[in-house]
Design an enzyme around this catalytic site. Structure first.
Site, mmCIF file in Angstrom:
data_model
loop_
_atom_site.group_PDB
_atom_site.id
_atom_site.type_symbol
_atom_site.label_atom_id
_atom_site.label_comp_id
_atom_site.label_asym_id
_atom_site.label_seq_id
_atom_site.Cartn_x
_atom_site.Cartn_y
_atom_site.Cartn_z
ATOM 1 N N ARG A 1 -35.867 0.975 -17.181
ATOM 2 C CA ARG A 1 -34.680 1.704 -16.725
ATOM 3 C C ARG A 1 -33.999 2.317 -17.916
ATOM 4 N NH1 ARG A 1 -30.682 -1.421 -12.813
ATOM 5 N NH2 ARG A 1 -29.966 -2.217 -14.800
ATOM 6 N N ASP B 1 -30.715 -9.929 -17.872
ATOM 7 C CA ASP B 1 -31.873 -9.053 -18.077
ATOM 8 C C ASP B 1 -33.142 -9.905 -18.091
ATOM 9 O OD1 ASP B 1 -33.998 -7.598 -19.484
ATOM 10 O OD2 ASP B 1 -32.468 -6.060 -19.738
ATOM 11 N N ASP C 1 -35.635 -9.514 -21.145
ATOM 12 C CA ASP C 1 -35.120 -10.108 -22.387
ATOM 13 C C ASP C 1 -35.139 -11.630 -22.318
ATOM 14 O OD1 ASP C 1 -34.708 -7.724 -23.677
ATOM 15 O OD2 ASP C 1 -32.627 -7.521 -23.020
ATOM 16 N N THR D 1 -28.713 6.271 -17.627
ATOM 17 C CA THR D 1 -28.782 6.842 -16.272
ATOM 18 C C THR D 1 -29.205 5.808 -15.227
ATOM 19 O OG1 THR D 1 -31.113 7.412 -16.469
ATOM 20 C CG2 THR D 1 -29.535 9.049 -17.257
HETATM 21 C C1 PRP Z 1 -35.815 -4.501 -15.044
HETATM 22 C C2 PRP Z 1 -36.569 -5.258 -13.972
HETATM 23 C C3 PRP Z 1 -37.001 -4.151 -13.055
HETATM 24 C C4 PRP Z 1 -35.864 -3.180 -13.132
HETATM 25 C C5 PRP Z 1 -35.014 -3.335 -11.901
HETATM 26 O O1 PRP Z 1 -36.677 -3.914 -15.939
HETATM 27 O O2 PRP Z 1 -37.626 -6.028 -14.470
HETATM 28 O O3 PRP Z 1 -38.216 -3.532 -13.425
HETATM 29 O O4 PRP Z 1 -35.088 -3.536 -14.292
HETATM 30 O O5 PRP Z 1 -34.008 -2.388 -11.870
HETATM 31 P P1 PRP Z 1 -33.946 -1.225 -10.789
HETATM 32 O O6 PRP Z 1 -34.219 -1.865 -9.455
HETATM 33 O O7 PRP Z 1 -32.550 -0.717 -10.919
HETATM 34 O O8 PRP Z 1 -34.966 -0.202 -11.151
HETATM 35 P P2 PRP Z 1 -36.159 -3.177 -17.272
HETATM 36 O O9 PRP Z 1 -35.894 -1.752 -16.999
HETATM 37 O O10 PRP Z 1 -35.032 -3.976 -17.863
HETATM 38 O O11 PRP Z 1 -37.444 -3.212 -18.196
HETATM 39 P P3 PRP Z 1 -38.139 -4.466 -18.944
HETATM 40 O O12 PRP Z 1 -38.757 -5.331 -17.867
HETATM 41 O O13 PRP Z 1 -39.155 -3.826 -19.806
HETATM 42 O O14 PRP Z 1 -37.073 -5.204 -19.706
HETATM 43 N N1 URA Z 2 -32.814 -5.565 -14.417
HETATM 44 C C1 URA Z 2 -32.628 -6.837 -14.812
HETATM 45 O O1 URA Z 2 -33.406 -7.385 -15.610
HETATM 46 N N2 URA Z 2 -31.557 -7.491 -14.331
HETATM 47 C C2 URA Z 2 -30.699 -6.946 -13.463
HETATM 48 O O2 URA Z 2 -29.727 -7.618 -13.033
HETATM 49 C C3 URA Z 2 -30.924 -5.617 -13.056
HETATM 50 C C4 URA Z 2 -31.991 -4.946 -13.545
#
Ligand code: PRP
Ligand code: URA
Length: 208
Positions: A103, A199, A202, A107
């Protein structure tokens, strides 16, 4: 809202530990794997079966074998990776694809950076896994990609869902059932799930 909340005391207990801020990545990873295995039991509940004749050491009898489509597991990177091993423990013959998507922090829109699926994905039931369903942007993008590659039978499995994300996926992909361990309250101004667990990527990999 069309959603399957998988209710089980073990899942609820383990998820509560995962939500706690002090839970370290080692425990977070282990718990995510354990919950994924328990949820895979529910997600695969309606797999088609057929009768077969077998012989035990005692006599002939009728048994059951899986029929129909094989399974594929597709994690949305990164955090979805934490759910793959749990599913594979229950369905060891499943093939694994990957979709890379993050994400944009400003945005909140998903940005795709990788997609590799098994060549026979269209013949499989594909279980897309990602712990967090927040706005639904990442899930919808992943499901779009998978459908573009000819897959017809898709399920989405997450750990924590927000109503906003469920609604978005229901609207874009009414044919895709969603399974979650918890349906939380809402998204905050940063599009994080409340109460959520922070997150997921993380916390899983210790990157913050
Ligand atoms: C997180 C999570 C999803 C997304 C959900 O990933 O693992 O993929 O956010 O959010 P959304 O429903 O609003 O799209 P992130 O973008 O943090 O990436 P990462 O897993 O690489 O940390
Ligand atoms: N992605 C995450 O990892 N946590 C949230 O709460 C939303 C998006």
């Amino acid at each position: 809202m069309n959603i399957n909340v998988v209710k089980h005391p073990l899942i609820a207990h383990k998820l509560t530990i995962m939500r706690q801020e002090q839970t370290v990545p080692k425990d977070f990873r282990q718990l995510l794997k354990e919950i994924s295995l328990l949820m895979a039991y529910e997600v695969t509940r309606d797999l088609p079966v057929e009768s077969i004749e077998i012989e035990t050491p005692i006599c002939k009898t009728t048994g059951i074998k899986l029929s129909g489509r094989s399974i594929g597991v597709v994690p949305i990177l990164r955090a979805g990776l934490g759910m793959v091993d749990g599913v594979l423990e229950l369905v060891p013959q499943a093939k694994v694809g990957h979709i890379g998507c993050y994400r944009d922090p400003d945005t909140h829109q998903p940005v795709e950076y990788y997609c590799k699926l098994p060549v026979d994905a269209p013949e499989r039931t594909i279980i897309v896994v990602d712990p967090m369903l927040a706005t639904g942007g990442s899930a919808n993008m992943a499901i779009d990609f998978i459908k573009q590659r000819g897959v017809k039978d898709i399920k989405f499995m997450c750990l924590v869902a927000a109503p906003e994300g469920v609604k978005a996926v229901n609207e874009a992909h009414p044919d895709v059932p969603i399974y979650t361990a918890a349906l939380d309250d809402y998204l905050n101004e940063h599009c994080y799930i409340v109460p959520g667990l922070g997150d997921a990527g993380d916390r899983l990999f210790g990157t913050k």
